[in-house]
Design an enzyme around this catalytic site. Sequence first.
Site, short mmCIF file in Angstrom:
data_model
loop_
_atom_site.label_atom_id
_atom_site.label_comp_id
_atom_site.label_asym_id
_atom_site.label_seq_id
_atom_site.Cartn_x
_atom_site.Cartn_y
_atom_site.Cartn_z
N GLY A 69 -0.49 49.30 -21.99
CA GLY A 69 -0.65 48.07 -22.25
C GLY A 69 -1.65 47.48 -21.20
N GLY A 100 -1.21 53.89 -14.62
CA GLY A 100 -0.16 53.22 -14.19
C GLY A 100 -0.32 52.73 -12.71
N HIS A 130 -7.59 80.39 12.95
CA HIS A 130 -7.50 79.99 14.20
C HIS A 130 -8.93 79.39 14.31
CE1 HIS A 130 -7.16 78.66 18.28
NE2 HIS A 130 -8.42 79.39 18.44
#
Length: 458
Positions: free
Chosen positions: A34, A40, A437
């Site tokens: 909607g 969302g 490293h």
Amino acid sequence: MAEFDVIVIGAGPGGYVCAIRAAQLGLKVAVVEGRDTLGGTCLNVGCIPSKALLNATHHLHEVHENFEKMGLMGAAPRVDWSKMQGYKDDVVGGNTKGIEFLFKKNKVTWLKGWGSIPAAGHVKVGDDLHSAKHIILATGSEPASLPGVTVDEVNVVTSTGALTLPQIPATMTVIGAGVIGLELGSVYARLGTKVTVIEYLDAITPGQDAEVQKTFQKILTKQGLTFVLGAAVQGVTGTTTTYKRRTDGVEVSVSADVVLLATGRKPYTAGLGLEALGVEMGPRGTIKTDAHYATNIAGLYAIGDAIAGPMLAHKAEDEGMAVAEIVAGKHGHVNYNVIPGVIYTTPEVASVGATEEQLKDQGRAYKVGKFSFMGNARAKAVFQADGFVKILADAATDRILGAHIIGPAAGDLIHEICVAMEFGASAQDLALTCHAHPTYSEAVREAALACGDGAVHA
Ligand code: NAI
């Protein structure tokens, strides 16, 4: 009436991922959403916009705290709040459009509007009725309310309003020292707001490893946030927050320009017609499901924030993929023992698996390998050596049971431990793996070494 194999209701990370996976598995899929944009809460008013603001304000913090130390001289930049908001909106827009593109690419139909389920196997969107063999509820959550606090999203806001404040407030009260309170509290503290966080419990970030909680609070306090712990908020009048001290019951009031209510979220299931359909509900408004995300109604499933478990976008995504595979006749599965949690402050906080407190409660014999970022050359070079990596392993088998990191890029570092846990690895397996490293990840290896004969750079 259109017919689909799968109709997903809700296009958040749970719903849209579920839809794409179901389409990839050859099913005819529609998603009901909607909002004007897909994604969302997470993409529109949650994870993504808050990360944009955290990124922008992190750079500002670096300018103030560390630039001079590195020989970078000159005036600090002025904050243009509306431009920063524009940047945030662009980030959101790019991501929500990206999902639209993925829907088109995977032939997922977007049914625009709010859906309800008038009868099993049917979804109503506006005046249109659609049918589907499988309906998957992925309707997410909304901010939980607190008695005595009325949110207007202008002066008293939830995370939604906090992302679009018209101006940077001089003072802010944050109710709740959880993830939202600390992420958004950090954003405003870095922008110069005097932030006071009021928390009911005696520690911040409930559920985290206790050592992480203490270190995190110390670091955030150094960054200018003020914490009031053991304080039960009673209500907010105007923008004055009243809390009761749990030790002596004394009531104290704190005034600020803006109040951010961040005391949790609750499942969002309004308007779906679940009650009329007879859907069985679980505790705290959750939809009850079995281990395969099935509700008590045939063909109706639920995932994400609307069901039990941590309210995390990636948990919803994994459930979305799993249920798509289940309805496609495959064997979707989520390992709930290996779901990482991340707080995107500086430093980041990340965890997976059990905490020491949980292992003690279980009576399980465990060992601790801990390594401070003080011994990590890379972290020292970026002024982020305050944190540590802590790995918990079974005392007898050395199998990794959990890990807790506070430090640079913790949210990324945690994943090598997640993979190790998925493979049932021992701490020694991690310790024997060559790590480049100079990287932050060497601190993970050192913590793994500390579970055995000892870290080298401690
Ligand atoms: P939370 O559950 O993390 O924290 C809420 C805090 O409010 C708790 O510490 C609680 O003790 C406190 N509280 C409750 N009632 C109180 C009262 N009356 N007075 C004082 N303190 C009170 O909830 P939050 O931060 O609102 O987040 C909601 C959900 O969203 C969580 O499930 C969280 O995991 C998720 N989220 C996750 C993010 C991430 O993964 N980075 C980012 C933002 C949200």
